[in-house]
Write an enzyme that holds these catalytic residues in place. Structure first.
Site, PDB file in Angstrom:
ATOM      1  N   LYS A 287     -45.045 -52.060   4.396  1.00 31.94           N
ATOM      2  CA  LYS A 287     -43.808 -52.323   3.645  1.00 31.94           C
ATOM      3  C   LYS A 287     -44.106 -52.568   2.171  1.00 31.94           C
ATOM      4  CE  LYS A 287     -39.438 -53.097   2.924  1.00 31.94           C
ATOM      5  NZ  LYS A 287     -38.688 -54.231   3.489  1.00 31.94           N
TER       6      LYS A 287
ATOM      7  N   THR B 248     -39.777 -59.350   4.451  1.00 32.42           N
ATOM      8  CA  THR B 248     -40.968 -58.856   3.770  1.00 32.42           C
ATOM      9  C   THR B 248     -41.699 -60.058   3.181  1.00 32.42           C
ATOM     10  OG1 THR B 248     -39.860 -56.781   3.212  1.00 32.42           O
ATOM     11  CG2 THR B 248     -41.858 -57.311   1.997  1.00 32.42           C
TER      12      THR B 248
END
Length: 284
Positions: free
Chosen positions: A185, A110
């Site tokens: 995300k 991420t």
């Protein structure tokens, strides 16, 4: 924006298993992803900064690279699950020059969407393709092969990578071009932080009203107020028990603020719901 959802079987054909895979980032989530790829029959090469991270794979069907460049030169598909933007940049600086044109990189970390886009362009200049592919579900879902993958990238490239992704993912969604997976995300993780913060306040209200906390948690999880936030907060004796998770969620919340603007109504609402809990979890 096109959205494609895939929930097909994880079984790969013999031809698909010929894809030579590599994996870097054998942490709590990356390690079981790599194991699922190996167990699905993909020839898989691993590299790790710490040699002890490779010990669980000895004699287990994987090969080991001594350098990132060695791994890149041997693989058609390389998955990355390292911690942050700097780690991804550092690995890709060695990986991209070593890979053959037509090979691909899947970024499961991420990171900032702009970092993902920049790396994708750098790779494309060398004939390498990048799929923006963050995951959700944690180590339990990785071990079970039921991770959710949020993808950004060329649809044809994603289609070619699906046999690998299906070895560890159940819900596989393309949200747009490179960076779109990271956007999704960041929203997902910031929403989780907000939900945990709201659940924390709900339990606090229950304490003030002298309700049995365990009974209240059980009730909320079975009622219309249920959320993953209630489940996560309900497992904690104290917010500080969630310090590691809170540090990651705070990072992602800050990234979302940088992407959409800290003064937007959406971000202000997210932060108001989750920031106090994250501060307490981190002992700030």
């Amino acid at each position: 924006m096109t959205t494609d959802v895939t929930t097909t079987s994880s079984d790969a054909t013999t031809a698909e298993r010929a894809t030579r895979c590599g994996f870097i980032g054998l942490g709590s989530q990356g390690a079981p992803i790599a194991r699922r790829m190996i167990d699905a029959g993909f020839p898989t090469m691993l590299w790790a900064r710490r040699p002890e991270s490779l010990a669980p794979y000895e004699g287990g069907g994987a090969t080991f690279a001594s350098t990132v460049a060695e791994l890149g030169a041997c693989c058609d598909h390389v998955g990355l699950c390292v911690v942050n933007d700097d780690d991804v940049r550092q690995v890709c600086a060695d990986l991209i020059p070593a890979m053959r044109p037509g090979s691909r990189i899947a970024i499961h970390s991420t990171i900032h969407p702009d970092t993902c886009r920049a790396i994708a362009q750098e790779a494309l200049d060398e004939g390498i393709v990048v799929i923006d592919a963050p995951v959700s579900g944690g180590s339990p879902a990785a071990e079970a092969g039921t991770l959710t993958l949020m993808l950004g990238g060329d649809p044809e490239i994603i289609e070619a990578a699906l046999p690998v992704f299906r070895s560890f993912g159940r819900l596989i969604v393309r949200l747009g071009d490179a960076g779109a997976g990271q956007h999704a995300k960041l929203i997902n993780n910031t929403l989780l932080a907000a939900n945990i913060g709201l659940a924390d306040r709900a339990l606090e209200a229950g304490d003030q009203l002298d309700l049995d906390r365990a009974a209240l948690i059980e009730l909320l999880l079975a009622s219309s107020g249920r959320s993953m936030g209630v489940e996560v907060r309900g497992r904690m004796a104290h917010p500080t028990a969630f310090a590691h998770g809170a540090s990651l969620l705070k990072k992602d919340m800050n990234l979302l603020g940088a992407v959409i603007g800290e003064k937007t109504d959406a971000f202000q609402t997210f932060r108001a719901a989750g920031a106090d809990f994250l501060r307490r979890a981190l002992g700030e």
